[in-house]
Design a protein around this motif. Sequence first.
Motif, PDB file in Angstrom:
ATOM      1  N   THR A  60     -18.851  13.418   8.249  1.00 53.08           N
ATOM      2  CA  THR A  60     -18.696  14.000   6.916  1.00 53.08           C
ATOM      3  C   THR A  60     -20.012  14.018   6.164  1.00 53.08           C
ATOM      4  OG1 THR A  60     -16.395  13.234   6.800  1.00 53.08           O
ATOM      5  CG2 THR A  60     -17.459  13.818   4.720  1.00 53.08           C
ATOM      6  N   ALA A 169     -11.188  10.296  -0.868  1.00 53.52           N
ATOM      7  CA  ALA A 169     -12.045  11.466  -0.681  1.00 53.52           C
ATOM      8  C   ALA A 169     -11.595  12.662  -1.504  1.00 53.52           C
ATOM      9  CB  ALA A 169     -12.087  11.847   0.792  1.00 53.52           C
ATOM     10  N   MET A 176     -14.166  15.585  -0.192  1.00 56.19           N
ATOM     11  CA  MET A 176     -13.395  16.339   0.786  1.00 56.19           C
ATOM     12  C   MET A 176     -13.143  17.768   0.303  1.00 56.19           C
ATOM     13  SD  MET A 176     -12.293  15.999   3.816  1.00 56.19           S
ATOM     14  CE  MET A 176     -12.244  14.221   4.035  1.00 56.19           C
ATOM     15  N   LEU A 179     -16.317  19.628   0.838  1.00 55.73           N
ATOM     16  CA  LEU A 179     -16.473  19.921   2.256  1.00 55.73           C
ATOM     17  C   LEU A 179     -15.603  21.110   2.655  1.00 55.73           C
ATOM     18  CD1 LEU A 179     -17.672  19.099   4.983  1.00 55.73           C
ATOM     19  CD2 LEU A 179     -15.732  17.558   5.284  1.00 55.73           C
TER      20      LEU A 179
END
Length: 302
Positions: A60, A169, A176, A179
């Motif tokens: 990540t 996250a 997240m 991402l």
Amino acid sequence: MKFKIGELAVIGGIALFLLLVQVISLLLVPPLVGYDLRAFGNPESVWNPIYYVVFILLFTMVMLAIIKYKVRWLMQAIMGVAILSTLTYVFFGIAVLVVPSIDPVIAAIVSGLASILLTAIIVFYPEWYVVDVVGVLVAAGASALFGVSLAIMPTLILLALLAVYDYIAVYRTKHMIRLAEGVMDLKIPIMFVMPRRWGYSFARAGGMQKEGEKEAYFMGLGDAVMPTMLAVSANAFLDVPRLLGFINVPALGSVAGTLVSYFALMYVVVKLKKPQAGLPFLCTGSIVGFLLGCLAAGVRPF
């Protein structure tokens, strides 16, 4: 005219993808176990989930750095290799299932060629239905590979850790979400895409959501892979009679629990109208369903 698809139909479509991942991954258990294809040498080690989580954290961090510095080609290369290698396992397992007497070398060659072809298709034609087909196969392959590599206790530890991590996250650090938004433009099969209207094009879409009404629902493959790993682990490591020749009662309980928790998750998503952390719902549902399945089968889970 662009006809809209009902919200229940969209939610049901993603549920179908999730069910397909679970069924395919369970079917892949015998060939993977038969050829001893595992991600970890010792499935019983409780250190395996720790290694898995550390790898996810490092991966990540790398992906977020790539997004920050806009090195798109590197991200595409990394994801392309991951997709290609996972598809190879899937097609190898399918080849063995279809032709049990097939020579392993021939099966490996056929699976490699099929994986290259499908990866090329997704690169040059990343439409939502192609992304979903590849996504189902990739998620099933990852679920099967890691499920047969982790015994029951390490899998339960992993699911608990990932549920906590996903909560942090998404709701705390929110990395997240960054991402997910960062990889969306790459049009790679790391999510399920279910459009809300006919004529929707994922290849031409510019992100997770346009201004105004959401055009499609998205679900990360990890939300399908992680809970399914427990069903695979139950099928691979519990000596319990199998229903229909491929699934035992604890694994069936895990599958049912995952689906029930999925609909609970989607209820919250629709009600709050914003992305939610999936693993706290799905991992909990998978674990509860598994334990109920063990109770029904009269077997000790560990």
